[in-house]
Design a protein around this motif. Structure first.
Motif, PDB file in Angstrom:
ATOM      1  N   LYS A  29      -5.815  -2.901   5.050  1.00  0.00           N
ATOM      2  CA  LYS A  29      -5.844  -2.185   6.362  1.00  0.00           C
ATOM      3  C   LYS A  29      -6.429  -0.551   6.304  1.00  0.00           C
ATOM      4  O   LYS A  29      -7.043  -0.418   7.084  1.00  0.00           O
ATOM      5  CB  LYS A  29      -4.150  -2.131   6.626  1.00  0.00           C
ATOM      6  N   CYS A  30      -6.324  -0.056   5.294  1.00  0.00           N
ATOM      7  CA  CYS A  30      -6.715   1.330   4.964  1.00  0.00           C
ATOM      8  C   CYS A  30      -7.580   1.342   3.992  1.00  0.00           C
ATOM      9  O   CYS A  30      -8.235   2.390   3.774  1.00  0.00           O
ATOM     10  CB  CYS A  30      -5.654   2.419   5.187  1.00  0.00           C
ATOM     11  N   HIS A  72       1.498  -0.746   4.061  1.00  0.00           N
ATOM     12  CA  HIS A  72       1.273  -2.133   4.358  1.00  0.00           C
ATOM     13  C   HIS A  72       1.444  -3.195   3.469  1.00  0.00           C
ATOM     14  O   HIS A  72       0.941  -2.989   2.106  1.00  0.00           O
ATOM     15  CB  HIS A  72      -0.138  -2.337   5.082  1.00  0.00           C
ATOM     16  N   CYS A  97      -0.201   3.376   3.503  1.00  0.00           N
ATOM     17  CA  CYS A  97       0.200   3.135   4.850  1.00  0.00           C
ATOM     18  C   CYS A  97       1.511   2.233   4.954  1.00  0.00           C
ATOM     19  O   CYS A  97       2.079   1.535   5.978  1.00  0.00           O
ATOM     20  CB  CYS A  97      -1.026   2.537   5.590  1.00  0.00           C
ATOM     21  N   CYS A 147      -5.826  -2.043  -0.342  1.00  0.00           N
ATOM     22  CA  CYS A 147      -5.156  -2.390   0.830  1.00  0.00           C
ATOM     23  C   CYS A 147      -6.214  -2.756   1.892  1.00  0.00           C
ATOM     24  O   CYS A 147      -7.221  -2.321   2.256  1.00  0.00           O
ATOM     25  CB  CYS A 147      -4.505  -1.106   1.337  1.00  0.00           C
ATOM     26  N   CYS A 165       0.679  -1.172  -0.100  1.00  0.00           N
ATOM     27  CA  CYS A 165       0.097   0.223  -0.062  1.00  0.00           C
ATOM     28  C   CYS A 165       0.859   1.224   0.028  1.00  0.00           C
ATOM     29  O   CYS A 165       1.873   1.232   0.755  1.00  0.00           O
ATOM     30  CB  CYS A 165      -1.032   0.155   1.342  1.00  0.00           C
TER      31      CYS A 165
END
Ligand code: ZN
Length: 64
Positions: A31-32, A13, A11, A29, A8
């Motif tokens: 995560k975000c 990730h 972030c 992503c 990503c």
């Protein structure tokens, strides 16, 4: 089935994702939820980025 590694851009990730040939959805992503991700050959070569949780366990030294 090809599994690609992505990183990503928002972030840092790293994550793996199964990519099907017929799949034309943008990779996001997990995560975000950012769609701005880069396909990686190996996440291990990006040690040092923040937010790495499982791509390079135990390999982060010298970074705080
Ligand atoms: Zn992200």
């Amino acid at each position: 089935m090809p599994i690609y590694e992505f990183k990503c851009q928002a972030c840092d990730h790293c994550f793996e994702k199964l990519v099907f040939v017929s799949e034309d959805e943008p990779v996001r992503c997990p995560k975000c939820n950012n769609a701005d991700v880069k396909k990686q050959v190996s996440c291990a070569s990006f040690i040092g980025a923040s937010g790495l949780s499982r791509c390079a366990p135990g390999s982060r030294k010298g970074f705080s």
